[in-house]
Design an enzyme around this catalytic site. Structure first.
Site, PDB file in Angstrom:
ATOM      1  CG  HIS A  13      -1.838   1.181   1.295  1.00  0.00           C
ATOM      2  ND1 HIS A  13      -3.184   1.047   1.520  1.00  0.00           N
ATOM      3  CD2 HIS A  13      -1.632   2.505   1.130  1.00  0.00           C
ATOM      4  CE1 HIS A  13      -3.758   2.238   1.500  1.00  0.00           C
ATOM      5  NE2 HIS A  13      -2.828   3.148   1.274  1.00  0.00           N
ATOM      6  CG  HIS A  15      -0.772   7.135  -0.934  1.00  0.00           C
ATOM      7  ND1 HIS A  15      -1.984   7.309  -1.555  1.00  0.00           N
ATOM      8  CD2 HIS A  15      -1.031   6.435   0.196  1.00  0.00           C
ATOM      9  CE1 HIS A  15      -2.937   6.751  -0.817  1.00  0.00           C
ATOM     10  NE2 HIS A  15      -2.390   6.213   0.248  1.00  0.00           N
ATOM     11  CE  LYS A  99      -7.929   2.095  -0.689  1.00  0.00           C
ATOM     12  NZ  LYS A  99      -6.690   2.666  -0.204  1.00  0.00           N
ATOM     13  CG  HIS A 136      -9.795   4.493   3.374  1.00  0.00           C
ATOM     14  ND1 HIS A 136      -8.602   5.163   3.455  1.00  0.00           N
ATOM     15  CD2 HIS A 136     -10.517   4.886   4.460  1.00  0.00           C
ATOM     16  CE1 HIS A 136      -8.611   5.941   4.534  1.00  0.00           C
ATOM     17  NE2 HIS A 136      -9.772   5.797   5.146  1.00  0.00           N
ATOM     18  CG  HIS A 174      -4.970   2.125   5.796  1.00  0.00           C
ATOM     19  ND1 HIS A 174      -6.308   2.023   6.035  1.00  0.00           N
ATOM     20  CD2 HIS A 174      -4.853   2.849   4.666  1.00  0.00           C
ATOM     21  CE1 HIS A 174      -6.966   2.676   5.094  1.00  0.00           C
ATOM     22  NE2 HIS A 174      -6.102   3.168   4.253  1.00  0.00           N
ATOM     23  CG  ASP A 247      -1.610   4.760   4.037  1.00  0.00           C
ATOM     24  OD1 ASP A 247      -1.632   5.218   2.869  1.00  0.00           O
ATOM     25  OD2 ASP A 247      -2.454   5.053   4.892  1.00  0.00           O
TER      26      ASP A 247
END
Ligand SMILES: [Zn+2]
Length: 347
Positions: A13, A15, A99, A136, A174, A247
């Site tokens: 995960h 970004h 996602k 999420h 997460h 994350d």
């Protein structure tokens, strides 16, 4: 000198953002990690297979010379996502997951899903072709307290969805609560969870005690201490349903140090050092490889990496830069608030 050698880890995960921030941060991931599940919440989001193809090319173009890294692309689920496009993306080998962001749950998620009924055809197709849904896991209804949003999501969204579509593989991203850990442990199949580095280290005091500390603010927000302890127990247990998803979420400091700061903690640079510290504290260094390098590939149906990395425990604390400079501005690096002694040795 104490050392530990593990298969090269992956980040399930991540970004990477785009443009100048992407260029500034990607090397921190590709230095240690072989692969990463790339989050699609750009502006505008990565919605179609064509968007993902273009984003993948920008990532590969930004990769430092000599680094080998494979971005595993995801699509941002919207109420107009086409099941055929998703299937084509998976069949071409480009798309590893889709996602689900409940609308408004985190950074750039306003285009997310409001009504799950509208995306059922896509989810049914994913269940049929074995493509995982990354969620999420927070409700965004204003009546629900921010610290309860994960538990309420499990009860009111995730559990009903899994009962309706038991063949759908779901990665609960997460996980931040004992409720999440217990829910994953109770599932007999098709459910796994990623755990971040920082949620193993901080509880919610980090954000609020002694002053407001924006660099510890992320979503899902860090919870009480007993939740952190449950996360540590799960991560270090060797249970194949739990694995690393950092994350790591860079924002330039200007966007965090202001009246309404962005959510996200940047951990790519020192994640492996932080994790070795945590696993050593838990007497579980022998299970670091399962968490960072084995359980994730197994869940995603991929082989673990053949290459290895070696971590070494130094006598003196290892110094990490406080910020990663990018052409868009500096990005503050996660400070675990204790000295780090583990370092990844250069090959
Ligand atoms: Zn994220």
């Amino acid at each position: 000198m104490k050392t530990i050698t593990i298969r090269r880890p992956d980040d399930w995960h991540l970004h990477l953002r785009d443009g100048a921030v992407l260029e500034g941060v990607i090397g921190d991931t590709s230095r240690h990690f072989a692969r990463a599940i790339i989050m699609p919440n750009l502006v505008p989001p990565v919605v179609t297979t064509a968007d993902a193809q273009a984003y993948r090319q920008r990532i590969m173009a930004a990769l430092p010379q000599g680094h080998r890294f494979e971005p595993l692309m995801t699509l941002y689920l919207t109420e107009t996502t086409s099941a055929d496009d998703v299937e084509e993306g998976k069949r071409s080998g480009l798309i590893s997951a889709v996602k689900l962001y409940p609308a408004g749950a985190t950074t750039n998620s306003h285009g997310g899903v409001r009504d799950l009924d509208k995306v059922m055809p896509v989810l049914e197709r994913m269940a049929a072709i074995g493509l995982p849904l990354c969620v999420h896991g927070e409700v965004t209804t204003p009546e629900v307290d921010i610290f309860d949003r994960e538990a309420v999501f499990i009860e009111t969204v995730l559990d009903p969805l899994r009962r309706r579509l038991p063949d759908l593989k779901v990665t609960m991203e997460h996980v931040t609560t004992k409720d999440g850990i217990d829910y994953i442990k109770a599932a007999d199949r098709n459910l796994a969870g990623t755990i971040t580095t920082h949620h193993l280290i901080i509880n919610r005091n980090a954000i609020l005690v002694g002053g407001i500390r924006p660099h510890y603010y992320c979503l899902p927000v860090a919870k009480r201490e007993h939740h952190r302890l449950a996360l540590r127990a799960a991560a270090t247990s060797g249970d194949g349903r739990f694995f690393l998803g950092t994350d790591s979420a860079p924002h330039v400091d200007e966007l965090k140090e202001c009246g309404c700061g962005c959510a996200g903690i940047y951990t790519s640079l020192n994640t492996m050092s932080c994790l070795a510290h945590v696993f050593e504290q838990e007497n579980a260094l022998d299970r670091l490889e399962a968490f960072a390098s084995l359980n994730g590939p197994s869940w995603y149906g991929l082989a673990p990496n053949e290459e290895t990395i070696t971590l070494s425990r130094q006598q003196e604390p290892v110094q990490f830069p406080a910020r990663r400079d990018t052409a868009a501005g500096p990005v503050t690096v996660f400070d675990p608030m204790f000295p780090l002694h583990w370092t990844v040795l250069d090959k």
